[in-house]
Write an enzyme that holds these catalytic residues in place. Structure first.
Site, short mmCIF file in Angstrom:
data_model
loop_
_atom_site.label_atom_id
_atom_site.label_comp_id
_atom_site.label_asym_id
_atom_site.label_seq_id
_atom_site.Cartn_x
_atom_site.Cartn_y
_atom_site.Cartn_z
CG HIS A 19 19.58 8.11 -67.83
ND1 HIS A 19 20.07 8.52 -66.60
CD2 HIS A 19 18.45 8.82 -68.05
CE1 HIS A 19 19.27 9.45 -66.10
NE2 HIS A 19 18.28 9.65 -66.96
CG HIS B 3 19.07 16.06 -65.62
ND1 HIS B 3 19.03 16.42 -64.28
CD2 HIS B 3 18.03 15.20 -65.80
CE1 HIS B 3 18.03 15.82 -63.69
NE2 HIS B 3 17.40 15.06 -64.58
#
Length: 290
Positions: A39, A81
Site C-alpha cells: 500500500h 495520497h
C-alpha cells in the site's frame, strides 16, 4: 450481510432495472492464497507513494504496489495520497503563504522542490514527490505491477483519460500489462465507469462496499470490489464472487488496509483475493499457511 441472496432484486441503479441475484458459492480460499499488495509502496518502511517505497517493496520481494494519482496546477500527474501537501512534505516551510497547500494549487515544478521524506525519518531526507511518469518507469525497471487509484477525480476533470494516455505512452496498456499487471481503481463509480468506457481492456476496481443488491450494476463496470477490511464478511465475499465482471470472470475482492497478522488470516479464511497492506512482509508471513 446474508449468504442467501437468490431471488433478491435491485432498485434502479446506474440505469439498471430489476435483476435476479445468483446464489453465491461457498467461500473458498485460492490454493495460492491472496495476492499481497504493498500500500503506497512498502509504506511501513519508507515514505509513502515515493520511489523509495516502491524500491523497498521490490527489495522485499513484492510484485504488486498501490499508489494514488492527482494533478498539479499546470496539469501534471503526480503520485500523492492527500489532497494537500502538508502532512507528507515541507510545503509549509517552502511556501508559507500558500495555505491550504492543495496539490491542485501548486505547479509540478513547485512540488518537485518539496522534501517528501524527512517527515518519515532523517534517512529519507530529500526524497521527492514523483510524477506518475517517473513512478511508472521505476515500476517497469523493477518489474512490478500496479494497483493505481485515481484520487479525488471530482477535482480533476478528465484525469481518467489523461492517466490512460500516460499509461499508454509508457507501454502499460499492451496485452501483457492488461492481462495481469495493471488495475485502476477509484472511490468514484463514475470514474471507474469512465475508465472502463475509454479503455474496456483495463481491469478496474471499485473502492467501497456496495450492498449485495447493487452488485449486478457494479458488475457491468468493474472487475473487483476493493473494500475496507472492517466491512467484509464471508457471506459478502461469496456474494461478490457469484458475479462475473465485464471481462467475463468472477468479481474479485481486495481488502484494505490490513497490517496485522490476525486480520490477514481472517480475511484469507473469508476468501479475499487480495490484501492491501503497509506491511507486506507481515501479511505474507501470516497467509503463507493458506
Amino acid at each position: 450481510m446474508h449468504a442467501r441472496v437468490a431471488a433478491a432484486t435491485t432498485t434502479v441503479f446506474f440505469g439498471l432495472g430489476v435483476a435476479i441475484l445468483p446464489t453465491p458459492p461457498a467461500g473458498a480460499v485460492s490454493a495460492d492464497g491472496p495476492v499481497v499488495i504493498a500500500h503506497r509502496g512498502a509504506s511501513a518502511y519508507a515514505p509513502e507513494n515515493t520511489l523509495a517505497a516502491v524500491d523497498k517493496a521490490a527489495a522485499m520481494g513484492f510484485g504488486w504496489v498501490e499508489n494514488d494519482v492527482q494533478r498539479t496546477k499546470d496539469g501534471r500527474l503526480v503520485v500523492i495520497h492527500d489532497g494537500t501537501l502538508e502532512r507528507t512534505t515541507d510545503v509549509k516551510r517552502l511556501f508559507p503563504g500558500r495555505a491550504p497547500w492543495r496539490v491542485k494549487d501548486l505547479t509540478a515544478r513547485e512540488i518537485a522542490r518539496l522534501d517528501a521524506g524527512s517527515w518519515y525519518g532523517p534517512g529519507y531526507a530529500g526524497v521527492r514527490v514523483p510524477t506518475l511518469r517517473q513512478y511508472m518507469r521505476r515500476l517497469s525497471h523493477n518489474h512490478q505491477n500496479l494497483l493505481l487509484e485515481i484520487k479525488n477525480p471530482e477535482l480533476y476533470p478528465g484525469i481518467e483519460s489523461q492517466t490512460l494516455r500516460l499509461l499508454d505512452r509508457e507501454g502499460w496498456l499492451d496485452p501483457g500489462h492488461l492481462r495481469n499487471r495493471l488495475i485502476v481503481q477509484s472511490f468514484s463509480a463514475d470514474s471507474v465507469r469512465t475508465v472502463h468506457r475509454l479503455r474496456p481492456g483495463v481491469r478496474t476496481a471499485y473502492l467501497g462496499t456496495p450492498r449485495i443488491t447493487e452488485l449486478p450494476a457494479y458488475a457491468r463496470l468493474t472487475d473487483q470490489i476493493n473494500s475496507d477490511r472492517g466491512k467484509l464478511s464471508g457471506p459478502y465475499v461469496s456474494a461478490v464472487h457469484a458475479f462475473k465482471g465485464p471481462h467475463a470472470k468472477p468479481l474479485k475482492v481486495f481488502a484494505w488496509t490490513v497490517n496485522r497478522a490476525d486480520e490477514a488470516r481472517r480475511l484469507t479464511e473469508m476468501g479475499a483475493d487480495g490484501i492491501i497492506t503497509n506491511a507486506p512482509d507481515v501479511v505474507r508471513k501470516a497467509v503463507t499457511a493458506y
